[in-house]
Design an enzyme around this catalytic site. Sequence first.
Site, PDB file in Angstrom:
ATOM      1  N   SER A   1      14.025 -10.757 -11.287  1.00 11.69           N
ATOM      2  CA  SER A   1      14.440 -12.101 -11.670  1.00 11.69           C
ATOM      3  C   SER A   1      14.166 -13.090 -10.522  1.00 11.69           C
ATOM      4  O   SER A   1      13.035 -13.211 -10.084  1.00 11.69           O
ATOM      5  CB  SER A   1      15.913 -12.077 -12.103  1.00 11.69           C
ATOM      6  OG  SER A   1      16.271 -13.268 -12.755  1.00 11.69           O
TER       7      SER A   1
ATOM      8  N   ASP B   1      13.238 -10.504 -23.329  1.00  9.05           N
ATOM      9  CA  ASP B   1      13.931 -11.233 -22.257  1.00  9.05           C
ATOM     10  C   ASP B   1      14.307 -12.627 -22.768  1.00  9.05           C
ATOM     11  O   ASP B   1      13.440 -13.406 -23.148  1.00  9.05           O
ATOM     12  CB  ASP B   1      12.986 -11.338 -21.051  1.00  9.05           C
ATOM     13  CG  ASP B   1      13.635 -11.962 -19.821  1.00  9.05           C
ATOM     14  OD1 ASP B   1      14.742 -12.528 -19.936  1.00  9.05           O
ATOM     15  OD2 ASP B   1      13.030 -11.887 -18.737  1.00  9.05           O
TER      16      ASP B   1
ATOM     17  N   HIS C   1      16.339  -8.952 -20.230  1.00  9.50           N
ATOM     18  CA  HIS C   1      16.141  -9.480 -18.889  1.00  9.50           C
ATOM     19  C   HIS C   1      16.438  -8.440 -17.805  1.00  9.50           C
ATOM     20  O   HIS C   1      15.733  -8.340 -16.816  1.00  9.50           O
ATOM     21  CB  HIS C   1      17.019 -10.719 -18.672  1.00  9.50           C
ATOM     22  CG  HIS C   1      16.727 -11.404 -17.369  1.00  9.50           C
ATOM     23  ND1 HIS C   1      15.478 -11.912 -17.072  1.00  9.50           N
ATOM     24  CD2 HIS C   1      17.499 -11.648 -16.264  1.00  9.50           C
ATOM     25  CE1 HIS C   1      15.497 -12.449 -15.849  1.00  9.50           C
ATOM     26  NE2 HIS C   1      16.705 -12.286 -15.341  1.00  9.50           N
TER      27      HIS C   1
END
Length: 411
Positions: A233, A327, A361
């Site tokens: 991320s 995601d 995610h």
Amino acid sequence: MAPSIRLSPAARSLFDEPLAIAVQGLGPRQQVTLRTSLRDETGELFQASARYQAGDDGRLDLARCPALPGGSFSGLEPMGLLWALQPQKPFWRLVKRDVQSPFLLQLEVFEGHGERPGRLLAQAQHERAFLRDGVRRVPVREGRIRATLFLPPGEDTFPGIIDIHGFGGGLLEARASLLANHGFATLALAYYQFEDLPQKPKELHLEYFEEAVNYMLQHPQVKGPGVGLLGFSKGAEVSLAMAAFLKNIMAVASLNAPVAATCIPFSYKDKIIPAATSYEHKAKTTSSKFLDYSDVLDDPFQAPGNQSLIPLEKAEAQFLFIVGQDDHVVKSEYYATEVCKLMQAQGKGNFQILSYPGTGHCIDPPFFPLYPIGSHPVFHKRAVLGGELRAYSKAQVHAWSQVQAFFKKYL
């Protein structure tokens, strides 16, 4: 003989390793329910259960017997009782902060397939550890660096990797410790909200991360000439920026990265990469009343000459983009595809994309539970993060092996 559970390894295994589960001493074709339980460091309970039928010989081997419908999963899933663990408290994420102590896994065998557990027939405990015997954990407080180094056993030199987490700050060691078990010298690096690091940085100075690269390259047990980066991320976005601006970055494995600066700008020497604009009002409410933030970020590929896009065409490193097709925090598959098109247009072929269906995610090492709905890393509201149980469990195992193979090849 009384029913008993047989595990291999028997008493202790590494968290990212498979665990063989079998039951013996049952009646012929006896119906049973198996349940796993694990408490996290705050005492929150995670559980999974599955319904099985023993063979004619009263044996039940999860590698050969499919789970019957009605439990947390069904079908032939030898590791289902681990990957299907879910929190009793909704929207809770399994986090390991103290990697020096294992998680304790409880296994129970109950009679029958009732809604409520029947009579307890057998039980066992098993430790799921984060450090292989001989792996050294070294707290690092050198110059400005706040980190923990994990060194594999022995006096050899090892390929060096810096592991960088996403929004939320602090120092998370679980992924780095597991990677060190596989023969990598791994530095878990904090970069804000930890000890004397900034609480709310106005910008991220790449000089700090450069210091971490130099620390690794000067370490007598890190094999040069460069290091690898593993980022998730925001941490993957940091890793991409490092590869674009710093020397000695050989390989970057990026998990669901924005490929532009988000929320916090980057600076290096006299250069600034401004953060892309995000529009919170573009969040959508799903049918189950959760927020979906997948469209809030300005598309860095639509604005010509966008300054927030990380200039990856400058990078010499090899790139592995690992993306979840589901995601809902970052449009990671779209970003990876578009940035690779730009690199290809510059005549570069130093990249590959691994794209996983049913994966959201959060992409953790194998057997960490699915975390599909939780607190949004930026807006701190309950949001859809994405992912589906079985598909994600397959993606975790595949991606983890690919990350290791990638670093072995290029470091």
